[in-house]
Design a protein around this motif. Structure first.
Motif, short mmCIF file in Angstrom:
data_model
loop_
_atom_site.label_atom_id
_atom_site.label_comp_id
_atom_site.label_asym_id
_atom_site.label_seq_id
_atom_site.Cartn_x
_atom_site.Cartn_y
_atom_site.Cartn_z
N UNK A 1 0.58 4.88 8.91
CA UNK A 1 -0.32 6.50 8.14
C UNK A 1 -0.52 6.40 7.06
N UNK A 2 0.75 6.03 6.26
CA UNK A 2 0.24 6.29 4.82
C UNK A 2 -0.01 5.39 4.11
N UNK A 3 -0.23 3.69 4.97
CA UNK A 3 -0.65 3.15 3.73
C UNK A 3 -2.77 3.33 4.20
N UNK A 4 -2.84 4.55 5.19
CA UNK A 4 -4.12 4.52 4.81
C UNK A 4 -5.19 3.74 4.73
N UNK B 1 5.25 5.71 10.56
CA UNK B 1 4.75 6.57 9.25
C UNK B 1 4.13 5.30 8.61
N UNK B 2 4.84 4.34 8.43
CA UNK B 2 4.46 3.67 6.75
C UNK B 2 3.35 3.21 6.75
N UNK C 1 0.37 -1.32 0.01
CA UNK C 1 -0.27 -0.03 0.20
C UNK C 1 1.06 0.79 -0.29
N UNK C 2 2.34 1.52 1.08
CA UNK C 2 3.15 2.18 1.05
C UNK C 2 3.52 2.28 -0.45
N UNK C 3 4.10 2.11 -0.55
CA UNK C 3 4.64 1.58 -2.30
C UNK C 3 3.42 2.37 -3.50
N UNK C 4 2.42 2.11 -2.96
CA UNK C 4 1.35 2.85 -4.02
C UNK C 4 0.66 4.46 -3.80
N UNK C 5 0.86 4.90 -2.76
CA UNK C 5 0.17 5.56 -2.19
C UNK C 5 1.84 7.28 -1.57
N UNK C 6 2.86 6.28 -1.19
CA UNK C 6 3.43 7.79 -0.86
C UNK C 6 4.08 8.54 -2.18
N UNK C 7 3.99 10.13 -1.37
CA UNK C 7 4.97 11.09 -2.56
C UNK C 7 6.50 10.81 -2.29
#
Length: 241
Positions: free
Chosen positions: A150-153, A147-148, A105-111
């Motif tokens: 939270x980024x996973x959402x 942090x990861x 999820x993080x790899x797809x969402x992180x800025x």
């Protein structure tokens, strides 16, 4: 104007937020080891320490029992929960699956700024590892994974993961200190950031899962138990990964 309404609202807020504040403080005492695993929680001492009645203390302890951090023994009192090696091992196994989901999820969402933030945290973790400051490193490690998360959402993922992490904290501290984790953990986290920055969700998931499998193996070492290893860890070793 009726001034009693704001006063009543303030009293309601204070009475409802106090148990939560007390809960957070007792949880901090447990997480830092000031309230050690297996020890009895003294309600009177805590009430005196926090300058409150025993009511908010009891409410806080009920919430902590639900969170898996304390246990209530009939006619004996409340104790800081002690997790067996077998239970810890099961939690690590669950974490492997959760971390893989988080990595994808993080790899797809992180800025881009998120990647830079993680790199900054890596630098701080490297300094703590070099200084052999286990407590500082453990805190930075938790923040990195938060942090990861939270980024996973995913709120449900956050709730599930945080409960598992709290139950495992003392085991993770021992694995970092006695299991040899401090010397290799920074490199593992650097691999995680590289995988996430690549944008390859499958790769990020695999790296995150392997990180937990390696942490699980270190926990076995720290506890002096034979390392049965996870299927993923065994497979990776066979493939020379």
């Amino acid at each position: 104007m009726n001034s009693s309404k704001p006063a009543a609202a303030l009293a309601f807020f204070q009475s409802n937020s106090l148990p939560m504040l007390v809960q957070e403080e007792i949880e901090r005492l447990i997480m830092t080891g000031e309230l050690a695993v297996g020890t009895r929680v003294n309600e009177s001492e805590l009430a005196q320490r926090f300058n409150t009645s025993r009511g908010p203390i009891r409410e806080a302890l009920r919430a902590l029992e639900e969170a898996g951090l304390v246990r209530n023994e009939k006619n004996r009192g409340v104790f800081v929960r002690e997790i067996s090696f077998e239970e810890a091992d099961e939690i690590y196994e669950l974490r492997e699956a959760l971390e893989e989901i988080i990595g994808r999820r993080v790899a797809r969402a992180i800025a881009p700024d998120g990647i830079e933030r993680l790199k900054g945290m890596l630098k701080a973790m490297g300094s703590a590892a070099k200084a052999k400051d286990v407590e500082q490193y453990a805190q930075l490690n938790l923040q990195f994974h938060e942090v990861l998360l939270e980024t996973a959402g995913s709120q449900k993922l956050i709730e599930t993961y945080k409960r598992l992490i709290k139950e495992l904290l003392l085991f993770r501290m021992r694995a970092l200190d006695n299991g040899g984790g401090l010397s290799v953990s920074v490199d593992e986290h650097r691999d995680i950031v590289d995988a996430i920055a690549s944008g390859d969700a499958e790769r990020a998931g695999r790296v995150m899962r392997q990180h937990v499998a390696d942490s699980r193996s270190r926990m076995h070492t720290a506890m002096g138990r034979p390392d049965a290893g996870s299927p993923l860890s065994n497979s990776s070793n066979q493939q020379g990964a």
